[in-house]
Design a protein around this motif. Structure first.
Motif, PDB file in Angstrom:
ATOM      1  N   HIS A 158      67.074 -39.729  14.990  1.00 22.45           N
ATOM      2  CA  HIS A 158      67.271 -40.417  16.267  1.00 22.45           C
ATOM      3  C   HIS A 158      67.628 -41.866  15.999  1.00 22.45           C
ATOM      4  CE1 HIS A 158      64.949 -36.889  17.528  1.00 22.45           C
ATOM      5  NE2 HIS A 158      65.611 -37.023  18.665  1.00 22.45           N
ATOM      6  N   ASP A 159      68.537 -42.408  16.805  1.00 27.16           N
ATOM      7  CA  ASP A 159      68.873 -43.820  16.650  1.00 27.16           C
ATOM      8  C   ASP A 159      67.854 -44.679  17.393  1.00 27.16           C
ATOM      9  OD1 ASP A 159      69.564 -43.837  19.392  1.00 27.16           O
ATOM     10  OD2 ASP A 159      71.722 -43.808  19.001  1.00 27.16           O
ATOM     11  N   ALA A 160      68.075 -45.982  17.398  1.00 28.19           N
ATOM     12  CA  ALA A 160      67.132 -46.925  18.011  1.00 28.19           C
ATOM     13  C   ALA A 160      66.952 -46.686  19.508  1.00 28.19           C
ATOM     14  CB  ALA A 160      67.610 -48.358  17.759  1.00 28.19           C
ATOM     15  N   HIS A 161      67.918 -46.014  20.130  1.00 26.29           N
ATOM     16  CA  HIS A 161      67.847 -45.737  21.571  1.00 26.29           C
ATOM     17  C   HIS A 161      67.315 -44.338  21.868  1.00 26.29           C
ATOM     18  CE1 HIS A 161      70.038 -49.458  22.156  1.00 26.29           C
ATOM     19  NE2 HIS A 161      70.943 -49.029  21.288  1.00 26.29           N
TER      20      HIS A 161
END
Length: 183
Positions: A140-143
């Motif tokens: 998962h990315d930072a968002h």
């Protein structure tokens, strides 16, 4: 516009729907069809779950590519994966495949051209190969957006012979660029 260059590390092909594909000395890409002798060769979809849904869908998964740098990342997490073992036809080095936009073109060797159509979605077969591998290929990315790391898929625009050591040149499509989505 050229973005970057890289090289082919390995080529792999399987005439049956096996999970892993044995490495080969050379593969032949066929325009509009895919890898000669591969189970996913054809104008219409060959992936078994997609054939069950609608066998007339266009085959946007003629060629599966994975960046070899992923294997080092997986090894650091305790997995042992080598070229061809998770079903790819082309293992590359030096190109950030997952960062390419939809429609990017890879010029490979003397004449082959592959257009990137989207991301490979990691499937449960990965866990049968090595327990926990599917989760290792998801992030998962930072968002909080899901990141699929199991490689990219493409279609053959121009056929040709491909072998380890061949150079790859990346050409980006016209802007605005569309991010890769699951195909």
């Amino acid at each position: 516009m050229s973005l970057s260059t890289g090289e082919v590390v390995a080529v792999s092909v399987s005439g049956t729907h096996t999970f892993s594909k044995p490495n080969a000395d050379v593969i032949q890409l066929l325009t509009g069809l895919g890898v000669e002798g591969d189970a996913h060769l054809g104008e219409t979809v060959k992936h078994r779950s997609r054939v069950a849904q609608d066998p007339t869908q266009p085959n946007l998964r003629q060629v599966h590519l994975i960046h070899s740098e992923l294997f080092g990342e997986l090894q650091a997490s305790g997995f042992q994966v080598t070229p061809g073992q998770i079903g790819e036809n082309l293992t590359t080095r030096g190109i950030s495949l997952l960062s390419l936009p939809t429609g990017a073109i890879l010029r490979i060797g003397d004449s082959a051209m592959v257009e990137i159509t989207g991301l490979r979605n990691p499937c449960p077969q990965l866990n049968r190969f090595q327990p926990g591998l599917m989760d290792a290929l998801l992030d998962h990315d930072a968002h909080g957006n899901l990141i699929r790391k199991a490689g990219v898929m493409g279609i053959v625009l121009s056929g040709g012979t491909v072998r380890p050591g061949d150079q790859i040149q990346v050409e980006l499509p016209m802007e605005p660029h569309r991010p890769l989505e699951r195909v």
